[in-house]
Design a protein around this motif. Structure first.
Motif, PDB file in Angstrom:
ATOM      1  N   ALA A  75      -5.131   3.601  -5.452  1.00  0.00           N
ATOM      2  CA  ALA A  75      -4.523   4.146  -4.237  1.00  0.00           C
ATOM      3  C   ALA A  75      -4.883   5.621  -4.067  1.00  0.00           C
ATOM      4  O   ALA A  75      -5.167   6.081  -2.954  1.00  0.00           O
TER       5      ALA A  75
ATOM      6  N   THR B 128     -10.009  -2.459   3.697  1.00  0.00           N
ATOM      7  CA  THR B 128      -8.643  -1.919   3.681  1.00  0.00           C
ATOM      8  C   THR B 128      -7.746  -2.610   2.668  1.00  0.00           C
ATOM      9  O   THR B 128      -6.608  -2.173   2.469  1.00  0.00           O
TER      10      THR B 128
ATOM     11  N   THR C 213      -2.098   5.972   2.427  1.00  0.00           N
ATOM     12  CA  THR C 213      -2.399   4.735   1.701  1.00  0.00           C
ATOM     13  C   THR C 213      -1.106   4.146   1.164  1.00  0.00           C
ATOM     14  O   THR C 213      -0.253   4.873   0.649  1.00  0.00           O
TER      15      THR C 213
ATOM     16  N   MET D 208      -5.606   2.015   7.615  1.00  0.00           N
ATOM     17  CA  MET D 208      -4.954   2.482   6.381  1.00  0.00           C
ATOM     18  C   MET D 208      -5.308   1.574   5.208  1.00  0.00           C
ATOM     19  O   MET D 208      -5.169   0.351   5.305  1.00  0.00           O
ATOM     20  N   PRO D 209      -5.740   2.132   4.072  1.00  0.00           N
ATOM     21  CA  PRO D 209      -5.942   1.301   2.880  1.00  0.00           C
ATOM     22  C   PRO D 209      -4.613   0.769   2.356  1.00  0.00           C
ATOM     23  O   PRO D 209      -3.611   1.486   2.320  1.00  0.00           O
TER      24      PRO D 209
ATOM     25  N   SER E 294      -8.484   5.766  -2.938  1.00  0.00           N
ATOM     26  CA  SER E 294      -8.611   5.323  -1.548  1.00  0.00           C
ATOM     27  C   SER E 294      -8.131   6.396  -0.578  1.00  0.00           C
ATOM     28  O   SER E 294      -8.747   6.623   0.471  1.00  0.00           O
ATOM     29  N   ALA E 295      -7.026   7.053  -0.918  1.00  0.00           N
ATOM     30  CA  ALA E 295      -6.506   8.109  -0.049  1.00  0.00           C
ATOM     31  C   ALA E 295      -7.500   9.259   0.065  1.00  0.00           C
ATOM     32  O   ALA E 295      -7.710   9.817   1.159  1.00  0.00           O
TER      33      ALA E 295
ATOM     34  N   THR F  82       2.139   1.035   9.774  1.00  0.00           N
ATOM     35  CA  THR F  82       0.768   1.288   9.334  1.00  0.00           C
ATOM     36  C   THR F  82      -0.182   1.134  10.511  1.00  0.00           C
ATOM     37  O   THR F  82       0.166   0.604  11.556  1.00  0.00           O
TER      38      THR F  82
ATOM     39  N   SER G 203     -13.047   1.780  -0.904  1.00  0.00           N
ATOM     40  CA  SER G 203     -12.639   2.229   0.425  1.00  0.00           C
ATOM     41  C   SER G 203     -13.781   2.870   1.201  1.00  0.00           C
ATOM     42  O   SER G 203     -13.883   2.705   2.416  1.00  0.00           O
TER      43      SER G 203
ATOM     44  N   VAL H  26       0.270   8.917  -0.490  1.00  0.00           N
ATOM     45  CA  VAL H  26       0.400   7.550  -1.000  1.00  0.00           C
ATOM     46  C   VAL H  26       1.860   7.132  -0.960  1.00  0.00           C
ATOM     47  O   VAL H  26       2.726   7.817  -1.520  1.00  0.00           O
TER      48      VAL H  26
END
Length: 559
Positions: free
Chosen positions: A420, A403, A431, A379-380, A423-424, A375, A64, A457
């Motif tokens: 996740a 992403t 995410t 946003m991932p 990534s967040a 979304t 990310s 998440v």
């Protein structure tokens, strides 16, 4: 300034720009964790439930952010628990530095408690690894590891540090962040040859892989497509390198790729491959792949050229640099008949979709498109591995690079939760994790990490009660012998979420989807959404095993 080896390790990580470290303590890294304690105002440690979760979190953080992920584990089982995560990063070219502790040098090779030859174990799945025998070499080894991890084709590097090296003291001097190693430039005469091939082509096709994301080549690829008047297809790992709202983008190619994209590739007279490696899942039968087209392969890793598919022209070097040098050599062209054919293929795909996908029932398509309403492009979107992963690849529209966070090369079930979380933390963004009940069961222990962090998440479980992708193969190719793919005994996911203090929703139909998904997406912190879908939903189109693009299965016959 004289510091212990453990302190030097942490100071060098901070020096190299590390903000988050993921890991799990143990006896042979307790000194490292004491150094982390002392530096906790300058570096953040995330304690996961399991070392595998830590490795996936570091991986997701790297994917990310575009930076280097860092994970720490103790010796023995702590180190071996990292191996799946390291291999996942290796197969997807993710820059990762894994630091493991080991028994003191004097005990190496004596079958000491929790001793394992982790450098030997990880040779096949790292770009390089180091066993640090002397504290004098420690700081420079860490710097070199960062440089290797992020240079050229990125990948994981492991550093194994014996306990006595962590305890010993040595002079530490802060150094600048290491730069990537300089790469050889693409050869101009080869680019000139490519420009001639483009001029002569009438049905060009651009095929992008994960290397396009690594090189940040989105703009150059879209410019190339416009100049050539060519459609664009993608590997699984290349998704988000070209935006879905680009009218030239036809979607993913391969075993479960979009029909128009895969058929266009098979009918092209010039295939330009950018940062992809011709995986078997993308090519199908290699003996039939591209036998009607000229193939050009541009890749920073020269070892990939002619490895799986023999090409007409191989160009080594950074793909962004190659395209930047190529573009001024080209004149804008128009391929009218080719564009007509592509539009016809897109129409066929649209008709297939209308026949096979219901818009009135809760299914993968309606679920994914409903989630996307809430979304934003930055946003991932993380996935685990299986049917849900392919549905996201097919239906979710990615319009910003980096992403789509997924395990491609290794296909690691259980990857999603850690990834996740990473990534967040990397993006500071909400995410979404799309997962299946099978994959979620692999690392659901990381709900404890999610709860502790209160990371934003949203977990979307596509719950069909089976191992969906394996069942699909059993259905199509093994006479419906559904051997060991029914997931009986799985928990009540709402009760499970409640046990970790995570709010949850249970969705069984479209009314509940419309009623609850907005609430879930607007929840602060983590949330779990359990969505029941039919166990017989299939991922289509599909290339049968050993098949070619001429054998694409687009619909199932009624029994």
């Amino acid at each position: 300034m004289k510091l212990s080896g453990a302190q030097i390790t942490i100071e060098t990580l901070i020096e190299q720009g590390t903000k988050f470290v993921f890991g799990y303590p143990g006896g042979q890294v307790i000194n490292l964790y004491d150094a982390i304690y002392e530096a906790d105002d300058r570096i953040h440690h995330v304690l996961t439930a399991h070392e595998q979760g830590a490795s996936h979190a570091a991986d997701g953080y790297a994917r990310s952010s575009g930076g280097v992920g860092v994970v720490i584990a103790t010796s023995g089982p702590g180190a071996t628990n990292l191996v799946t995560g390291i291999a996942t990063a290796y197969l997807d070219s993710v820059p990762l530095v894994a630091i493991t502790g080991n028994v003191p040098n004097s005990l190496i090779g004596r079958d000491s408690f929790q001793e394992v030859d982790i450098t030997g174990i990880t040779i096949p799945v790292t770009k390089h690894n180091f066993f640090v025998k002397r504290i004098e070499d420690l700081a420079d080894t860490i710097r070199h590891a960062f440089q290797i991890a992020k240079s050229g084709r990125p990948g994981p590097v492991l550093i194994d540090i014996p306990k006595d090296v962590q305890i010993a003291e040595y002079e530490y001097t802060k150094m600048p962040v290491v730069e990537k190693e300089e790469q050889r430039k693409p050869k101009t005469h080869k680019l000139e040859k490519l420009s001639k091939m483009i001029k002569e082509s009438q049905r060009p096709f651009i095929y992008v892989g994960g290397g396009a994301l690594v090189a940040d080549a989105t703009q150059e690829i879209e410019q190339l497509a416009n100049v050539m008047d060519a459609p664009i297809g993608s590997t699984l790992m290349g998704l988000s390198s070209v935006y879905h709202n680009n009218p030239r983008f036809l979607g993913m190619v391969g075993m479960h790729g979009h029909y128009a994209s895969s058929k266009s590739l098979s009918e092209a007279d010039l295939l330009i491959v950018i940062g992809a490696r011709f995986s078997d899942r993308a090519t199908g039968d290699v003996n039939k792949y591209g036998n009607r087209t000229k193939i050009v392969h541009i890749d920073i890793d020269r070892a990939e050229v002619d490895k799986n598919i023999i090409v007409d022209l191989g160009i080594g070097g950074d793909v962004k640099e190659a395209l930047q040098e190529l573009l001024p050599m080209l004149e804008t062209k128009s391929n009218v008949e080719w564009q007509k054919r592509i539009e016809a293929l897109k129409q066929e795909e649209s008709q297939q979709f209308e026949r096979t996908v219901s818009l009135d029932t809760l299914n993968p398509y309606t679920l994914i498109t409903e989630v996307q309403k809430y979304t934003t492009p930055d946003m991932p979107i993380a996935t685990d591995v299986g049917q849900h992963q392919m549905w996201v690849a097919q239906y979710y529209q990615f319009n910003k690079p980096r992403t789509f966070i997924t395990s491609g090369g290794l296909g690691t079930m259980g990857f999603g939760m850690g990834a996740a979380i990473g990534s967040a933390l990397a993006t500071g963004k909400k995410t979404v994790l799309f997962t299946g009940d099978g994959s979620f069961g692999m690392n659901m222990n990381e709900l404890s990490t999610l709860s502790k962090l209160q990371a934003p998440v949203v977990i979307i479980i596509m719950n069909n009660g089976v191992l969906g992708m394996v069942r699909q193969w059993q259905n199509l190719f093994f006479d419906k012998h559904f051997s060991q793919t029914n997931l009986s005994g799985m928990p009540d996911y709402q009760k499970l979420a409640d046990a970790f203090g995570i709010p949850s929703y249970h969705i069984t139909n479209m009314d509940e989807l419309h009623k609850n998904i907005e609430k879930a997406m607007h929840t602060n912190g983590p949330v779990l959404v359990d969505c029941l879908i039919d166990k017989d939903e299939m991922v289509l189109p599909m290339l049968p095993p050993g098949g070619s693009f001429d054998d694409i299965i687009t619909e199932m016959e009624e029994n």
